[in-house]
Design a protein around this motif. Structure first.
Motif, mmCIF file in Angstrom:
data_model
loop_
_atom_site.group_PDB
_atom_site.id
_atom_site.type_symbol
_atom_site.label_atom_id
_atom_site.label_comp_id
_atom_site.label_asym_id
_atom_site.label_seq_id
_atom_site.Cartn_x
_atom_site.Cartn_y
_atom_site.Cartn_z
ATOM 1 N N LEU A 121 9.953 13.715 8.066
ATOM 2 C CA LEU A 121 8.276 13.897 8.322
ATOM 3 C C LEU A 121 8.987 12.880 9.453
ATOM 4 N N PRO A 122 7.636 13.264 10.722
ATOM 5 C CA PRO A 122 7.550 12.907 11.744
ATOM 6 C C PRO A 122 6.865 11.580 12.329
ATOM 7 N N THR A 123 6.827 10.471 12.652
ATOM 8 C CA THR A 123 6.492 9.438 12.146
ATOM 9 C C THR A 123 5.767 9.331 14.241
ATOM 10 N N GLU A 124 5.143 8.454 14.189
ATOM 11 C CA GLU A 124 3.976 7.502 15.503
ATOM 12 C C GLU A 124 3.822 6.379 15.388
ATOM 13 N N LEU A 125 4.072 5.998 16.908
ATOM 14 C CA LEU A 125 3.834 4.385 17.647
ATOM 15 C C LEU A 125 1.987 4.916 17.284
ATOM 16 N N ALA A 172 0.348 9.334 2.668
ATOM 17 C CA ALA A 172 0.036 10.668 1.471
ATOM 18 C C ALA A 172 0.941 11.724 1.752
ATOM 19 N N GLU A 173 1.462 11.808 3.130
ATOM 20 C CA GLU A 173 1.699 13.588 3.196
ATOM 21 C C GLU A 173 2.866 12.987 2.427
ATOM 22 N N ILE A 174 3.795 12.260 2.888
ATOM 23 C CA ILE A 174 5.153 12.155 1.630
ATOM 24 C C ILE A 174 4.823 12.477 0.465
ATOM 25 N N GLY A 175 3.716 12.233 -0.327
ATOM 26 C CA GLY A 175 3.648 12.330 -1.199
ATOM 27 C C GLY A 175 3.277 13.780 -1.985
ATOM 28 N N ARG A 176 2.524 14.431 -1.189
ATOM 29 C CA ARG A 176 2.017 15.620 -1.144
ATOM 30 C C ARG A 176 3.302 15.974 -1.080
ATOM 31 N N ARG A 177 4.106 15.999 -0.093
ATOM 32 C CA ARG A 177 4.813 17.001 0.115
ATOM 33 C C ARG A 177 6.132 16.623 -1.044
ATOM 34 N N TYR A 229 14.946 15.816 -0.573
ATOM 35 C CA TYR A 229 14.480 14.803 -0.811
ATOM 36 C C TYR A 229 13.600 14.766 0.466
ATOM 37 N N ILE A 230 12.582 13.641 0.518
ATOM 38 C CA ILE A 230 11.859 13.450 2.019
ATOM 39 C C ILE A 230 11.792 12.606 2.355
ATOM 40 N N ASP A 231 11.751 12.871 3.783
ATOM 41 C CA ASP A 231 11.932 11.255 4.356
ATOM 42 C C ASP A 231 11.083 11.224 5.417
ATOM 43 N N VAL A 232 10.613 10.485 6.621
ATOM 44 C CA VAL A 232 10.206 10.134 7.974
ATOM 45 C C VAL A 232 11.265 9.681 8.495
ATOM 46 N N ALA A 237 0.505 -1.115 0.303
ATOM 47 C CA ALA A 237 -0.096 0.238 0.092
ATOM 48 C C ALA A 237 0.768 1.210 0.312
ATOM 49 N N PHE A 238 2.172 1.115 0.359
ATOM 50 C CA PHE A 238 2.697 1.924 0.442
ATOM 51 C C PHE A 238 2.666 3.021 -0.757
ATOM 52 N N PHE A 239 3.042 2.566 -2.103
ATOM 53 C CA PHE A 239 3.521 2.949 -3.476
ATOM 54 C C PHE A 239 2.678 3.913 -3.750
ATOM 55 N N PRO A 240 2.066 2.498 -4.183
ATOM 56 C CA PRO A 240 -0.005 3.995 -4.391
ATOM 57 C C PRO A 240 -0.358 4.733 -3.753
ATOM 58 N N GLY A 241 -0.360 4.654 -2.120
ATOM 59 C CA GLY A 241 0.164 5.791 -1.582
ATOM 60 C C GLY A 241 0.399 7.356 -0.922
ATOM 61 N N VAL A 242 1.865 6.786 -1.996
ATOM 62 C CA VAL A 242 2.863 7.865 -2.232
ATOM 63 C C VAL A 242 2.042 8.340 -3.441
ATOM 64 N N LEU A 243 1.776 7.720 -4.019
ATOM 65 C CA LEU A 243 1.225 8.351 -5.285
ATOM 66 C C LEU A 243 -0.037 8.777 -5.730
ATOM 67 N N ARG A 244 -1.382 8.002 -4.765
ATOM 68 C CA ARG A 244 -2.235 9.716 -4.447
ATOM 69 C C ARG A 244 -2.317 10.822 -4.200
ATOM 70 N N GLY A 245 -1.004 10.655 -2.531
ATOM 71 C CA GLY A 245 -0.498 11.999 -2.625
ATOM 72 C C GLY A 245 0.287 12.672 -3.239
ATOM 73 N N VAL A 246 0.899 12.343 -4.003
ATOM 74 C CA VAL A 246 1.765 13.254 -5.390
ATOM 75 C C VAL A 246 0.607 14.068 -6.195
ATOM 76 N N GLY A 247 -0.727 13.115 -6.513
ATOM 77 C CA GLY A 247 -1.743 13.027 -7.232
ATOM 78 C C GLY A 247 -2.494 13.781 -7.342
#
Lengths: 337, 337
Positions: free
Chosen positions: B327-331, B302-307, B167-170, B85-95
DNA sequence: AAGGGGATTGAGAGCGCTCTCAAAACGCAC
DNA sequence: GTGCGTTTTGAGAGCGCTCTCAATCCCCTT
């Protein structure tokens, strides 16, 4: 040293370096045969030396082609885009085929209903040579509008109403019938179904297949409707168990919903497949990892994508194409039934 | 009746109908202010009446922009494209972000390693104004080549070597550290990890976070390496159990692998979280549907994608952008730990 | 050696749009 | 009414490429 003008080299630059005319360079670049081998070689050398790459905008302007095909994912589909393996799978198939044809893939994720207008604008502006439409809900006006603009359109999934444009689909009903027959044949006496949304052909046809298979028997259909998501599968399964505690099999119209159903069954203390047999639809990756693994009706997802691309390209090339292409499905036996 | 020339209307057609010059129509279409209200209205009417849509090829030819951004998914990522689900998710954010900016999204799924050449060609041909790169493995030469062509590039994920492009990373390590600390705090005495591929920063950093959290304790690291797929998670978990039957917790570097690990644990008769606590990474949809549900480190996909999209657009607009955005991560606490 | 015919090549006209530059139109102070 | 500074508008030059059409070559044939 050649005095290369600054900036990106153009046909003109290459022509000068090779000592020929623009037209000849164009011929070489586009692989026309009517160029003497010696000249062709000289031009090729100049192209390499300068690192010349044609400007697609200039080319499109005169050829009226863009070599771009749009993949349109309407709003509702976009919502599940990253949770489901179906659309990414189709998309991948489309991408493969377009890459092979050296075409580009423009992705239109319609995140808002208003994107319709945007899509039409792209198409109207001849930004794309063709359109692949994924997942049409109900009576979507989009394909008709696109057709009206004279752009080749191919849809994934038979449209609900009369099909005024070509589409690719799988044999939903046939696949489901085979699955339910298999359950009957194994002696299942109370077979329920969790159907998909009834405003989508995939939802409707799979339910029809279930009904058809039961038609010749003394079993009454027992239907709960979901929306293809895991949650809805869970909810629907609970509802079915409540309504008919004695059910011993269920055909679920998508693997994702089936995964949810398995979970609900487990929580209800039912053993799969001993107490209840479960068959899904899709055969996405998750089917091999549910517990127990999922018996399911496989549809050739990537192949759907490839065919979509192939048909739209043929159509764009002026060929006549089949108004419909129905791909076969196949029952994949695993542990759940 | 106006005698409209046949075919798609051009600026010229509109100009004639509105009784003004091409330049004025262009100004209206592009929203320039220096047009008298009355004239602007007349032109707008003509545009509407003719259904005029600008030809993007012609526009690109002179503006040297295409308003297209490419999303490049290299070969290895393409392979998992529809299972994860990761790449489709990023892609969606980018879109989403590109749609908001009225830019187009060109998807380059590099199905073969040879596609590199194709990608460079597109970029070189100025088919795109910018490039978003997903998932760089090892020392990929692609970003450097792209940079050399002077095209704005933004990558998803910190590159392995020195970062010569934004680059963007978490915060992988930070998120993992927090997760492992949580396990420690809950009294887990033998915490293993299933790491990701060690030629990817996501794999490396998450492992580093694990090691860092354990550094202050008397626990020895216990590591198995997977490749982010479910299968590899299952296999790795079995290996860990064999190696250290007494382990009571495991941090798994991706939710998909964690799902596989849960399965292996179940098959080995271990109860989760009683016998073994499990924490994953990603927080994709599946994390809410594993059994038990998965405690995991959420990254804002998705935020990664948007950024990514936002940065590449800013860069394309000539702005200077941050060389890195973390970007921050969260447990996210669920049942498995 | 001349003539004919097909194979190569080049000149030049756009494709539809933007943008510069100069002309035209307008507003206002005097 | 005149003159000056703004607006507003239009003319025209390309952007880089393809493609038609005519010119030029070459190679045979007679």
């Amino acid at each position: 040293m050649q005095d290369t003008p600054p900036g990106r080299p153009t046909l003109e630059t290459v022509a000068r370096l090779a000592g020929v005319s623009r037209a000849t360079v164009s011929r070489v670049v586009n692989g026309s045969t009517a160029v003497k081998p010696g000249v062709r070689e000289a031009v090729a050398r100049a192209v390499r030396e300068l690192g010349y790459v044609p400007n697609p905008a200039a080319r499109s302007l005169v050829t009226q082609r863009t070599d771009v095909v749009a993949f349109v994912l309407p709003e509702p589909a976009t919502r599940v885009f990253s949770d489901d393996a179906f659309f990414p799978g189709v998309l991948r198939g489309v991408g493969e085929e377009l890459e092979a044809a050296d075409k580009q893939l423009l992705l239109l994720l319609a995140s808002a209903p208003s994107s319709h207008e945007r899509i039409l604008r792209y198409v109207h502006g001849r930004t794309v040579d063709g359109v692949v439409l994924a997942s049409l809900h109900g009576a979507d006006p989009l394909p008709a509008s696109l057709e009206a603009l004279g752009v080749p359109v191919v849809a994934s999934g038979r449209p609900l109403g009369p099909a005024t444009f070509p589409y690719i689909d799988v044999d939903h009903a046939g696949g489901v019938e085979a699955a339910v027959r298999y359950l009957l044949q194994r002696g299942r006496a109370r077979i329920a179904t969790i159907a998909g949304p009834q405003d989508m052909v995939a939802g409707i046809d799979r339910l029809a297949g279930y009904r058809a298979a039961l038609a010749g028997t003394d079993q009454e259909p027992l239907v709960a409707v979901g929306d293809f998501t895991r949650e809805s599968g869970m909810v629907a399964m609970r509802r079915l168990l409540q309504e008919e505690p004695g059910l011993d099999a269920v055909f679920v119209a998508s693997d994702l919903m089936a995964d949810g159903a398995l979970r609900a069954l487990r929580q209800a203390g039912r053993r799969v497949p001993d107490d209840v047999a479960v068959i899904g639809f899709d055969d996405v990756e998750i089917a091999r990892f549910t517990e127990p693994t999922l018996t399911t009706v496989r549809q050739p997802i990537a192949e759907i994508g490839r065919r979509l691309a192939r048909q739209v390209l043929r159509r764009a090339a002026g060929e006549d194409i089949e108004p419909a292409l129905v791909l076969p499905t196949e029952l994949v036996l695993r542990e759940s039934a």
